[in-house]
Write a protein that holds these residues in place. Sequence first.
Motif, mmCIF file in Angstrom:
data_model
loop_
_atom_site.group_PDB
_atom_site.id
_atom_site.type_symbol
_atom_site.label_atom_id
_atom_site.label_comp_id
_atom_site.label_asym_id
_atom_site.label_seq_id
_atom_site.Cartn_x
_atom_site.Cartn_y
_atom_site.Cartn_z
ATOM 1 N N ARG A 145 0.846 -1.182 0.000
ATOM 2 C CA ARG A 145 0.000 0.000 0.000
ATOM 3 C C ARG A 145 0.884 1.235 0.000
ATOM 4 N NH1 ARG A 145 -5.242 -0.997 -1.125
ATOM 5 N NH2 ARG A 145 -5.929 0.782 0.156
ATOM 6 N N MET A 146 0.522 2.206 -0.824
ATOM 7 C CA MET A 146 1.266 3.449 -0.935
ATOM 8 C C MET A 146 0.467 4.552 -0.247
ATOM 9 S SD MET A 146 3.000 4.914 -4.448
ATOM 10 C CE MET A 146 3.771 3.339 -4.838
ATOM 11 N N ARG A 147 1.139 5.417 0.486
ATOM 12 C CA ARG A 147 0.475 6.489 1.227
ATOM 13 C C ARG A 147 1.071 7.838 0.843
ATOM 14 N NH1 ARG A 147 0.910 1.430 4.041
ATOM 15 N NH2 ARG A 147 -1.175 0.840 4.744
ATOM 16 N N PHE A 148 0.218 8.714 0.306
ATOM 17 C CA PHE A 148 0.593 10.044 -0.161
ATOM 18 C C PHE A 148 0.244 11.064 0.913
ATOM 19 C CE2 PHE A 148 0.246 7.511 -3.907
ATOM 20 C CZ PHE A 148 0.982 8.101 -4.919
ATOM 21 N N PHE A 149 1.227 11.825 1.383
ATOM 22 C CA PHE A 149 0.993 12.825 2.423
ATOM 23 C C PHE A 149 0.409 14.092 1.786
ATOM 24 C CE2 PHE A 149 4.277 11.409 5.856
ATOM 25 C CZ PHE A 149 3.930 10.085 5.641
ATOM 26 N N VAL A 150 -0.692 14.567 2.351
ATOM 27 C CA VAL A 150 -1.352 15.782 1.877
ATOM 28 C C VAL A 150 -1.727 16.636 3.081
ATOM 29 C CG1 VAL A 150 -2.250 14.696 -0.222
ATOM 30 C CG2 VAL A 150 -3.615 14.642 1.879
ATOM 31 N N LEU A 151 -2.220 17.836 2.816
ATOM 32 C CA LEU A 151 -2.639 18.717 3.904
ATOM 33 C C LEU A 151 -3.775 18.087 4.714
ATOM 34 C CD1 LEU A 151 -2.638 22.183 2.110
ATOM 35 C CD2 LEU A 151 -1.059 21.432 3.895
#
Length: 217
Positions: A135-141
Motif C-alpha cells: 500500500r502506498m500512502r501520499f501525504f497531503v494537507l
Amino acid sequence: MEETIPGTETAQIPQQRGTSLLETAVRYAEERHWDVVPGAWLEAADGVQRCSCGEPACAAPGAHPAHQDWAARATGSATVVRRLWQQQPTASVLLPTGRTFDAIEVPETAGFLALARMERMELTLGPVTLAPDRRMRFFVLPGAAGKVPGLVRGLGWSPRSLDLAVLGEGGYVAAPPTRVGTRGAVQWVCRPTVANRWLPDVEELVSPLAYACGRDR
C-alpha cells in the motif's frame, strides 16, 4: 538502515547505514515538525520474530500502536521523543495523521501509475511511503478525509468503487525505517525534502489517484 525506492529524491533527513529508529524519530520531530509515537516492536522468540503485542496472528507485527492511548502519547518534542525511544530502542515509528498531514492510501500498482501521471502533470508531491502490505500512502494537507468523497463523485466515480482510503484524525502511518515482521521495511517512494515541506492539497492529487485506482480495478 532505512530503505528507499531507487530513483527517488535526495533526502532532507539523511538515511545512513546504522541510523537508529531513535535518531530517525528525532529527525522527524525536529526537521519536519511531525508528531511521532513509539509503537509495537519485534521480539525474537525461538528464532522467530514476533510482535511485542503477543498476538500470534498479528496483522502488522511490530508496526502498530502499543497502547490504547497512543494518540495522546504522540509528541513533537525531540527531547520527549529521545526519552521514549531510549526506553524501547526497537519500537516502531508511527506518525499520527489528521495533525500536520493526512495520507491518501492506494494499492502499490495504482500508486506508481498515479506517480507517472503526476510527473507528466508536473504536480508537486509531498512525501510518499510504500509499506510491505503493498500500500502506498501520499501525504497531503490535513482535512482530506472530509473532501475526498465529494471530489471522487465529482470525477464520476463512486467512492466505494475505488480502492482509495484516507487516513485522517485518529489514524496513523508507520514511517520508515519501521519493519513489519519478516515482510520487510516501510520505504520512502518520495522522501522528505526541503522542496516538499509544503504539502499539496488533496484536490491537486485526487484526480490522478482516482484515475489510477479505476484502471487498477
